[in-house]
Structures are given as structure tokens and as C-alpha cells.
Scaffold this motif. Structure first.
Motif, PDB file in Angstrom:
ATOM      1  N   GLY A 179       0.736   0.945 -12.089  1.00 53.47           N
ATOM      2  CA  GLY A 179      -0.641   1.356 -12.360  1.00 53.47           C
ATOM      3  C   GLY A 179      -1.012   2.633 -11.631  1.00 53.47           C
ATOM      4  O   GLY A 179      -1.694   3.507 -12.170  1.00 53.47           O
ATOM      5  N   ALA A 180      -0.536   2.760 -10.392  1.00 48.87           N
ATOM      6  CA  ALA A 180      -0.856   3.945  -9.593  1.00 48.87           C
ATOM      7  C   ALA A 180      -0.237   5.207 -10.186  1.00 48.87           C
ATOM      8  O   ALA A 180      -0.903   6.238 -10.307  1.00 48.87           O
ATOM      9  CB  ALA A 180      -0.383   3.746  -8.155  1.00 48.87           C
ATOM     10  N   VAL A 181       1.023   5.141 -10.562  1.00 49.13           N
ATOM     11  CA  VAL A 181       1.669   6.333 -11.119  1.00 49.13           C
ATOM     12  C   VAL A 181       1.057   6.678 -12.479  1.00 49.13           C
ATOM     13  O   VAL A 181       0.856   7.858 -12.797  1.00 49.13           O
ATOM     14  CB  VAL A 181       3.212   6.180 -11.187  1.00 49.13           C
ATOM     15  CG1 VAL A 181       3.648   5.256 -12.297  1.00 49.13           C
ATOM     16  CG2 VAL A 181       3.882   7.533 -11.331  1.00 49.13           C
ATOM     17  N   TRP A 182       0.729   5.678 -13.274  1.00 43.20           N
ATOM     18  CA  TRP A 182       0.111   5.921 -14.582  1.00 43.20           C
ATOM     19  C   TRP A 182      -1.267   6.566 -14.412  1.00 43.20           C
ATOM     20  O   TRP A 182      -1.582   7.582 -15.055  1.00 43.20           O
ATOM     21  CB  TRP A 182       0.011   4.606 -15.354  1.00 43.20           C
ATOM     22  CG  TRP A 182      -0.683   4.732 -16.663  1.00 43.20           C
ATOM     23  CD1 TRP A 182      -0.187   5.222 -17.830  1.00 43.20           C
ATOM     24  CD2 TRP A 182      -2.045   4.375 -16.935  1.00 43.20           C
ATOM     25  NE1 TRP A 182      -1.144   5.181 -18.808  1.00 43.20           N
ATOM     26  CE2 TRP A 182      -2.297   4.673 -18.284  1.00 43.20           C
ATOM     27  CE3 TRP A 182      -3.062   3.829 -16.156  1.00 43.20           C
ATOM     28  CZ2 TRP A 182      -3.536   4.444 -18.869  1.00 43.20           C
ATOM     29  CZ3 TRP A 182      -4.301   3.603 -16.739  1.00 43.20           C
ATOM     30  CH2 TRP A 182      -4.516   3.917 -18.092  1.00 43.20           C
ATOM     31  N   THR A 227       3.062  -5.842  -6.291  1.00 40.37           N
ATOM     32  CA  THR A 227       3.574  -4.518  -5.931  1.00 40.37           C
ATOM     33  C   THR A 227       4.027  -3.765  -7.172  1.00 40.37           C
ATOM     34  O   THR A 227       3.730  -2.578  -7.334  1.00 40.37           O
ATOM     35  CB  THR A 227       4.730  -4.632  -4.923  1.00 40.37           C
ATOM     36  OG1 THR A 227       4.252  -5.248  -3.733  1.00 40.37           O
ATOM     37  CG2 THR A 227       5.309  -3.270  -4.583  1.00 40.37           C
ATOM     38  N   LEU A 228       4.732  -4.446  -8.041  1.00 41.30           N
ATOM     39  CA  LEU A 228       5.196  -3.809  -9.282  1.00 41.30           C
ATOM     40  C   LEU A 228       4.014  -3.298 -10.102  1.00 41.30           C
ATOM     41  O   LEU A 228       3.997  -2.142 -10.540  1.00 41.30           O
ATOM     42  CB  LEU A 228       6.032  -4.791 -10.102  1.00 41.30           C
ATOM     43  CG  LEU A 228       6.533  -4.289 -11.445  1.00 41.30           C
ATOM     44  CD1 LEU A 228       7.480  -3.117 -11.268  1.00 41.30           C
ATOM     45  CD2 LEU A 228       7.202  -5.420 -12.204  1.00 41.30           C
ATOM     46  N   LEU A 229       3.010  -4.149 -10.294  1.00 37.46           N
ATOM     47  CA  LEU A 229       1.836  -3.743 -11.079  1.00 37.46           C
ATOM     48  C   LEU A 229       1.057  -2.626 -10.390  1.00 37.46           C
ATOM     49  O   LEU A 229       0.601  -1.680 -11.047  1.00 37.46           O
ATOM     50  CB  LEU A 229       0.936  -4.947 -11.340  1.00 37.46           C
ATOM     51  CG  LEU A 229       1.513  -6.005 -12.279  1.00 37.46           C
ATOM     52  CD1 LEU A 229       0.575  -7.208 -12.356  1.00 37.46           C
ATOM     53  CD2 LEU A 229       1.764  -5.429 -13.664  1.00 37.46           C
ATOM     54  N   VAL A 250       6.200 -14.380  -4.795  1.00 34.50           N
ATOM     55  CA  VAL A 250       6.132 -13.989  -6.206  1.00 34.50           C
ATOM     56  C   VAL A 250       4.894 -13.128  -6.458  1.00 34.50           C
ATOM     57  O   VAL A 250       4.947 -12.128  -7.193  1.00 34.50           O
ATOM     58  CB  VAL A 250       6.168 -15.234  -7.126  1.00 34.50           C
ATOM     59  CG1 VAL A 250       5.853 -14.869  -8.566  1.00 34.50           C
ATOM     60  CG2 VAL A 250       7.526 -15.912  -7.027  1.00 34.50           C
ATOM     61  N   LEU A 251       3.779 -13.496  -5.830  1.00 31.91           N
ATOM     62  CA  LEU A 251       2.561 -12.689  -5.948  1.00 31.91           C
ATOM     63  C   LEU A 251       2.804 -11.279  -5.414  1.00 31.91           C
ATOM     64  O   LEU A 251       2.397 -10.287  -6.031  1.00 31.91           O
ATOM     65  CB  LEU A 251       1.412 -13.355  -5.189  1.00 31.91           C
ATOM     66  CG  LEU A 251       0.086 -12.602  -5.183  1.00 31.91           C
ATOM     67  CD1 LEU A 251      -0.495 -12.538  -6.592  1.00 31.91           C
ATOM     68  CD2 LEU A 251      -0.896 -13.295  -4.241  1.00 31.91           C
ATOM     69  N   TYR A 252       3.483 -11.195  -4.284  1.00 25.24           N
ATOM     70  CA  TYR A 252       3.802  -9.899  -3.689  1.00 25.24           C
ATOM     71  C   TYR A 252       4.730  -9.085  -4.592  1.00 25.24           C
ATOM     72  O   TYR A 252       4.492  -7.893  -4.826  1.00 25.24           O
ATOM     73  CB  TYR A 252       4.437 -10.114  -2.316  1.00 25.24           C
ATOM     74  CG  TYR A 252       5.014  -8.881  -1.695  1.00 25.24           C
ATOM     75  CD1 TYR A 252       4.211  -7.795  -1.350  1.00 25.24           C
ATOM     76  CD2 TYR A 252       6.370  -8.781  -1.435  1.00 25.24           C
ATOM     77  CE1 TYR A 252       4.747  -6.657  -0.770  1.00 25.24           C
ATOM     78  CE2 TYR A 252       6.912  -7.653  -0.851  1.00 25.24           C
ATOM     79  CZ  TYR A 252       6.099  -6.594  -0.523  1.00 25.24           C
ATOM     80  OH  TYR A 252       6.629  -5.468   0.049  1.00 25.24           O
ATOM     81  N   LEU A 270       0.823  -1.200   0.000  1.00 24.86           N
ATOM     82  CA  LEU A 270       0.000   0.000   0.000  1.00 24.86           C
ATOM     83  C   LEU A 270       0.866   1.263   0.000  1.00 24.86           C
ATOM     84  O   LEU A 270       0.603   2.208  -0.751  1.00 24.86           O
ATOM     85  CB  LEU A 270      -0.937   0.004   1.209  1.00 24.86           C
ATOM     86  CG  LEU A 270      -1.843   1.218   1.337  1.00 24.86           C
ATOM     87  CD1 LEU A 270      -2.860   1.239   0.203  1.00 24.86           C
ATOM     88  CD2 LEU A 270      -2.546   1.214   2.680  1.00 24.86           C
ATOM     89  N   VAL A 271       1.893   1.282   0.834  1.00 21.58           N
ATOM     90  CA  VAL A 271       2.798   2.437   0.894  1.00 21.58           C
ATOM     91  C   VAL A 271       3.410   2.700  -0.477  1.00 21.58           C
ATOM     92  O   VAL A 271       3.435   3.841  -0.953  1.00 21.58           O
ATOM     93  CB  VAL A 271       3.894   2.214   1.963  1.00 21.58           C
ATOM     94  CG1 VAL A 271       5.091   3.122   1.738  1.00 21.58           C
ATOM     95  CG2 VAL A 271       3.327   2.412   3.357  1.00 21.58           C
ATOM     96  N   ASN A 272       3.903   1.662  -1.127  1.00 21.03           N
ATOM     97  CA  ASN A 272       4.537   1.849  -2.431  1.00 21.03           C
ATOM     98  C   ASN A 272       3.540   2.280  -3.494  1.00 21.03           C
ATOM     99  O   ASN A 272       3.847   3.141  -4.328  1.00 21.03           O
ATOM    100  CB  ASN A 272       5.298   0.591  -2.838  1.00 21.03           C
ATOM    101  CG  ASN A 272       6.591   0.453  -2.064  1.00 21.03           C
ATOM    102  OD1 ASN A 272       7.195   1.432  -1.666  1.00 21.03           O
ATOM    103  ND2 ASN A 272       7.021  -0.766  -1.842  1.00 21.03           N
TER     104      ASN A 272
END
Length: 140
Positions: free
Chosen positions: A117-120, A111-113, A105-107, A43-45
Motif C-alpha cells: 500500500g505504501a509503495v502504491w 507488513t505485506l499490505l 500471521v497478523l504481522y 514501520l521501517v518496511n
């Protein structure tokens, strides 16, 4: 080479204190068990990346020229201190160490996605708001 950069370094450092303290506080408020899914760091990231999208669009594309120390203070300092690659890596390693490779791996991927997605989404929404405001200002 760094001559005259003291103010910028100070702005980044001061912002980093605020961002890191906010992240640390969230970790205390919503702790993660060693073998639990690290929702707080994810969430923070994601929130930090969304905020970076907003801040950088406003500062680089907004109608006003910002103070030259605002970008290093907010984007690099506060939001760089708030988001955390190191905790992200440690959280994933702990999941692997606890025999939870699927969760790790899910994490890592989630997190990457979420961050991308958040910045986009945030930068796109901010551009739309700035464009709408500029359109209203031109017609007034």
C-alpha cells in the motif's frame, strides 16, 4: 561479466551502509520485546517502501536525467539497506516460537499490505505531483 561495474557496486554498498545504520538506529530507539508486536520493523518496511515509490518515480519519470549512480545508491543501497526482509522473517519466527501464531500471521500479512500500500500510494502521489508541476511549467 561484472567488468566496469565497480562504481555501481560501490554506490550500492555506500548507500547500504546508510540505510542499515538508520534501520539499526530505529531499532535501538524503539526496541521490540521478543514476544511483542514488531511495530518498528513494520514501520521501517512501510516507510522504506513508500520512499522507494517516491525515489523510483522521480528518478525514472522526473523531468531531469539523474546521475547514473543515484538510482543504485538510493533505491538499492540506502532503501534496500533500510528495509529488511530478514528481520521481518525473524520477528515472525519469534512470535511463532513464543506461542503467538495469530500475532505472527497478523504481522506477516499486515507488513505485506502496509508495504504494498505504501509503495502504491507514494508512487501515485509522486506521479500526481510531477504531472501537476509539468502542467504548471507548460503554461508559464
Amino acid at each position: 561479466m561484472l567488468r566496469g561495474q565497480g562504481r555501481v557496486v560501490a554506490a550500492v554498498a555506500a548507500g547500504g551502509v546508510f540505510g542499515a545504520c538508520a534501520r539499526y538506529g530505529l531499532g535501538l530507539w524503539w526496541p521490540t520485546a521478543r514476544d511483542g508486536f514488531p511495530w518498528t520493523t513494520l514501520l521501517v518496511n512501510a516507510v522504506g517502501c513508500a520512499a522507494i515509490g517516491v525515489v523510483l518515480v522521480v528518478l525514472t519519470e522526473g523531468p531531469r536525467v539523474p546521475h547514473p549512480l543515484l538510482r543504485p545508491f538510493l533505491a538499492t543501497g540506502v532503501l534496500g539497506g533500510f528495509t529488511t526482509f530478514s528481520t521481518y522473517a525473524v520477528d515472525a519466527q519469534q512470535l511463532f516460537d513464543h506461542g503467538l501464531p495469530g500475532r505472527a500471521v497478523l504481522y506477516l500479512g499486515g507488513t505485506l499490505l502496509a508495504a504494498l500500500g505504501a509503495v502504491w500510494a507514494a508512487s501515485g502521489a509522486t506521479r500526481a505531483v510531477l504531472s501537476a508541476r509539468a502542467g504548471r511549467g507548460a503554461g508559464a
